[in-house]
Design a protein around this motif. Structure first.
Motif, PDB file in Angstrom:
ATOM      1  N   THR A 146      38.574  37.014  32.410  1.00 38.54           N
ATOM      2  CA  THR A 146      37.756  36.582  33.541  1.00 38.54           C
ATOM      3  C   THR A 146      38.491  36.669  34.870  1.00 38.54           C
ATOM      4  N   VAL A 147      39.688  37.260  34.897  1.00 41.63           N
ATOM      5  CA  VAL A 147      40.397  37.533  36.150  1.00 41.63           C
ATOM      6  C   VAL A 147      40.926  38.964  36.114  1.00 41.63           C
ATOM      7  N   CYS A 148      41.386  39.442  37.274  1.00 44.89           N
ATOM      8  CA  CYS A 148      41.582  40.879  37.486  1.00 44.89           C
ATOM      9  C   CYS A 148      42.630  41.515  36.583  1.00 44.89           C
ATOM     10  N   THR A 149      43.875  41.042  36.642  1.00 45.14           N
ATOM     11  CA  THR A 149      44.957  41.747  35.955  1.00 45.14           C
ATOM     12  C   THR A 149      44.701  41.900  34.458  1.00 45.14           C
ATOM     13  N   PRO A 150      44.468  40.820  33.706  1.00 43.85           N
ATOM     14  CA  PRO A 150      44.278  41.009  32.261  1.00 43.85           C
ATOM     15  C   PRO A 150      43.031  41.799  31.907  1.00 43.85           C
ATOM     16  N   SER A 151      41.957  41.659  32.691  1.00 39.26           N
ATOM     17  CA  SER A 151      40.742  42.415  32.365  1.00 39.26           C
ATOM     18  C   SER A 151      40.978  43.912  32.543  1.00 39.26           C
ATOM     19  N   ARG A 152      41.746  44.301  33.547  1.00 40.19           N
ATOM     20  CA  ARG A 152      42.035  45.707  33.784  1.00 40.19           C
ATOM     21  C   ARG A 152      43.038  46.245  32.763  1.00 40.19           C
ATOM     22  N   THR A 153      43.939  45.400  32.315  1.00 37.98           N
ATOM     23  CA  THR A 153      44.834  45.791  31.226  1.00 37.98           C
ATOM     24  C   THR A 153      44.026  46.145  29.985  1.00 37.98           C
ATOM     25  N   ALA A 154      43.067  45.291  29.644  1.00 38.24           N
ATOM     26  CA  ALA A 154      42.229  45.543  28.468  1.00 38.24           C
ATOM     27  C   ALA A 154      41.459  46.848  28.613  1.00 38.24           C
ATOM     28  N   LEU A 155      40.931  47.102  29.800  1.00 42.55           N
ATOM     29  CA  LEU A 155      40.162  48.316  30.035  1.00 42.55           C
ATOM     30  C   LEU A 155      41.028  49.564  29.866  1.00 42.55           C
TER      31      LEU A 155
ATOM     32  N   VAL B 223      30.063  59.473  33.299  1.00 42.03           N
ATOM     33  CA  VAL B 223      30.281  58.484  34.355  1.00 42.03           C
ATOM     34  C   VAL B 223      30.086  57.095  33.770  1.00 42.03           C
ATOM     35  N   HIS B 224      31.043  56.218  34.011  1.00 35.77           N
ATOM     36  CA  HIS B 224      30.959  54.840  33.531  1.00 35.77           C
ATOM     37  C   HIS B 224      31.196  53.907  34.703  1.00 35.77           C
ATOM     38  N   PHE B 225      30.242  53.029  34.968  1.00 38.00           N
ATOM     39  CA  PHE B 225      30.368  52.008  36.011  1.00 38.00           C
ATOM     40  C   PHE B 225      30.397  50.643  35.350  1.00 38.00           C
ATOM     41  N   LEU B 226      31.302  49.770  35.822  1.00 38.48           N
ATOM     42  CA  LEU B 226      31.362  48.401  35.308  1.00 38.48           C
ATOM     43  C   LEU B 226      32.042  47.505  36.322  1.00 38.48           C
ATOM     44  N   SER B 227      31.939  46.214  36.106  1.00 39.09           N
ATOM     45  CA  SER B 227      32.702  45.239  36.883  1.00 39.09           C
ATOM     46  C   SER B 227      33.867  44.746  36.045  1.00 39.09           C
ATOM     47  N   ASP B 228      34.976  44.398  36.722  1.00 39.39           N
ATOM     48  CA  ASP B 228      36.146  43.951  35.963  1.00 39.39           C
ATOM     49  C   ASP B 228      35.930  42.585  35.324  1.00 39.39           C
ATOM     50  N   HIS B 229      35.066  41.771  35.906  1.00 42.62           N
ATOM     51  CA  HIS B 229      34.669  40.467  35.335  1.00 42.62           C
ATOM     52  C   HIS B 229      33.533  39.932  36.176  1.00 42.62           C
ATOM     53  N   GLY B 230      33.121  38.712  35.905  1.00 42.30           N
ATOM     54  CA  GLY B 230      31.983  38.145  36.617  1.00 42.30           C
ATOM     55  C   GLY B 230      32.304  37.734  38.037  1.00 42.30           C
ATOM     56  N   GLY B 231      31.258  37.356  38.772  1.00 43.02           N
ATOM     57  CA  GLY B 231      31.420  36.941  40.162  1.00 43.02           C
ATOM     58  C   GLY B 231      32.050  35.573  40.281  1.00 43.02           C
ATOM     59  N   GLN B 232      32.675  35.340  41.447  1.00 43.40           N
ATOM     60  CA  GLN B 232      33.334  34.055  41.707  1.00 43.40           C
ATOM     61  C   GLN B 232      32.346  33.112  42.370  1.00 43.40           C
TER      62      GLN B 232
ATOM     63  N   ALA C  89      33.728  31.304  29.659  1.00 45.63           N
ATOM     64  CA  ALA C  89      32.333  31.151  30.052  1.00 45.63           C
ATOM     65  C   ALA C  89      31.663  32.518  30.139  1.00 45.63           C
ATOM     66  N   GLU C  90      30.434  32.594  29.682  1.00 43.47           N
ATOM     67  CA  GLU C  90      29.755  33.883  29.600  1.00 43.47           C
ATOM     68  C   GLU C  90      29.588  34.545  30.963  1.00 43.47           C
ATOM     69  N   GLY C  91      29.389  33.736  32.016  1.00 44.43           N
ATOM     70  CA  GLY C  91      29.232  34.313  33.344  1.00 44.43           C
ATOM     71  C   GLY C  91      30.466  35.008  33.860  1.00 44.43           C
ATOM     72  N   GLY C  92      31.634  34.629  33.335  1.00 43.18           N
ATOM     73  CA  GLY C  92      32.863  35.299  33.726  1.00 43.18           C
ATOM     74  C   GLY C  92      33.137  36.551  32.936  1.00 43.18           C
TER      75      GLY C  92
END
Length: 534
Positions: free
Chosen positions: A70-79, A344-353, A380-383
């Protein structure tokens, strides 16, 4: 469940497909802090994201796509790696920052991690990363980029090694802690000879490095180890220090702007990606482009033509500028004649703050639809539930809607599946050849077999790859962000040969001009730098 299963459901594979069609170009578009309720193809009726809607209508919209964190660094690592960030120590820290915190720090994506960029480059793809990286940078010196994009499979990079930071008021604790660095260390850095070895009698670099070490030691003793556990926000900086440490716009390893200016930055990044697509297509090379947007992360900045265009809010204007950028990149594929052979793949790194509110009381965070929670709110699912779109003409049915759970961790195996990567198929495993008269195994047909699931070996202890490691035995690494020596900035990891590019005196930097105008000196008689460790 992995996306390879999903693609098997969506793909319409022709038996007469040509070889170039088996090696599609790959474009990955990453939004930053975008909520699943922020774009109109997911139900937002406040404004229309025209280009993202078109992308969804031409491909597949995923309704249950989950970020890796739900935060930038680990979510981008997973991706990037297809592995949970806990495997490489890139997860949030209990007593430290939740993300990589300093460009000149030693925390970052380990050099031995396999990314989809490295796999594609090894398969003959030209690769480029544009935009926000936020996975760490270097190990021994600025140029080594062991944690950076060029150390993880990207041929070229143009963007921010770090991230955007909100320019709020600096608190008294951070101001008091950072005052020695502002008053004594940074002036010496600016005066230091940028090209080692130092000239006889030039004390500035040695003095600056010593003062830097003393500054870090003070933080270590008073903030990090001031009690039984580190004090909150011990890694924080004043905005002046932040802009010196982390506000570089970089091409490969060369600093282009320092600190970077937000005005026109979205357009500069889009133009870079457009040039890359045109060049790779002209040369006839399969390519991977990862374009990592700065929107709609705060601070919310837009070009003048996007201010107020939504009729809704600054955040909405931000989303619409990102949507415009998506449209430009899709148009670049059309202009280069490669759109039909590009995934082409579009996604968000996690949910909104959810918590962000501007000084005028206007909400500056995203909307996560009906889902509870948001960015940085644990599980939380929203994240975690994020917008995700796929388009691959002729392979993914237009207007598809996928309801099954999918994950950002699935991207790496999905891309390898799209490339039809495989291993040699030995009729007799003990002999290890394909049984062909010419003794040469082919890379296709009956000479290969596809792995499902992939296999894991310890090639140091088992170079013959005889003993497969069960996935449950893969060790979990401690969080790098809990380790003071990795998180804090290091003087030796600064771009020493480029310090003259720092333009701190040119901008209002929350008091930075005060120490800049005062200059700096070694404080010792020239020729007596031995006391500084020379």
């Amino acid at each position: 469940m992995v996306l390879t299963v999903l693609l098997c459901t969506l793909l319409v594979v022709s038996t007469t497909a040509t070889e170039p069609e088996l090696r599609p170009n790959i474009v990955v578009l990453i939004a930053d802090d975008l909520g699943i309720g922020d774009i109109s193809c997911y139900g937002n009726d406040s404004f229309r994201t025209t280009h993202l809607d078109r992308l969804a209508s031409q491909g597949a919209l995923l309704t249950h796509h989950l970020a890796g964190a739900t935060v930038c660094t680990p979510s981008r690592t997973a991706l990037l790696t297809g592995r949970y960030p806990v495997r490489s120590g890139m997860q949030e820290a209990r007593h430290g920052p939740v993300v990589v915190r300093n460009v000149p720090g030693r925390a970052g994506l380990p050099a031995d991690e396999m990314t989809f960029a490295r796999a594609l480059r090894d398969a003959g793809y030209r690769t480029q990363f544009v935009g926000k990286w936020h996975q760490g940078w270097s190990c021994e010196r600025w140029e080594d980029q062991c944690h950076g994009p060029r150390g993880h499979g990207f041929d070229s990079f143009f963007g921010l090694p770090f991230s955007l930071m909100e320019e709020g008021e600096d608190g008294p604790v951070s101001q008091r802690r950072d005052e020695p660095l502002l008053r004594h260390v940074l002036p010496e850095l600016m005066l230091a000879d940028p090209q080692p070895p130092l000239r006889p009698g030039d004390c500035h670099r040695a003095a600056a490095e010593l003062a830097w070490r003393l500054w870090l030691d003070t933080i270590n003793q008073t903030d990090f180890r001031g009690g039984s556990t580190p004090r909150a926000n011990w890694w924080g900086h004043t905005m002046a220090v932040e802009k010196f440490l982390n506000y570089q716009l970089v091409r490969d390893s060369t600093v282009v702007d320092w600190p970077y200016q937000l005005a026109g930055l979205t357009q500069r990044l889009v133009a870079e990606s457009e040039r890359f697509v045109a060049s790779a297509a002209r040369d006839g090379e399969p390519f991977l482009l990862v374009h990592s947007f700065l929107h709609p992360h705060t601070p919310l900045f837009t070009a003048p033509e996007f201010r107020g265009v939504s009729g809704h809010s600054r955040y909405a204007d931000n989303v619409l500028e990102m949507d415009w950028a998506v449209g430009r990149l899709l148009a670049a594929l059309d202009a280069a004649g490669v759109a039909d052979n590009t995934l082409v793949h579009f996604l968000s790194d996690h949910g909104g703050q959810l918590e962000l509110v501007g000084p005028d009381g206007q909400r500056e965070g995203g909307h996560n639809g009906v889902f509870r929670g948001g960015k940085a709110q644990g599980g939380a699912e929203g994240g975690l539930r994020v917008p995700a779109l796929f388009r691959w003409p002729g392979r993914i049915a237009a207007g598809s809607r996928v309801e099954v759970p999918t994950s950002a961790l699935d991207l790496l195996p999905t891309l390898l599946e799209a490339l039809h990567l495989a291993v040699a198929n030995y009729p007799d495993p003990a002999v290890e050849h394909c049984g062909r008269a010419d003794g040469l195994c082919a890379c296709h047909g009956d000479d290969v077999r596809r792995l499902d699931p992939p296999r894991l070996f310890d090639v140091q202890a088992d170079p013959a790859e005889r003993r497969e490691i069960p996935s449950e035995q893969v060790p979990v690494a401690p969080s790098q962000m809990d380790q003071f020596e990795l998180v804090v900035p290091r003087a030796e990891l600064l771009p020493w040969g480029q310090l003259h590019k720092f333009r701190g005196a040119d901008f209002d930097m929350h008091g930075l001009h005060k120490w800049w105008e005062n200059g700096g000196s070694c404080g010792v008689v020239p020729g007596q730098c031995e006391e500084y460790g020379r």
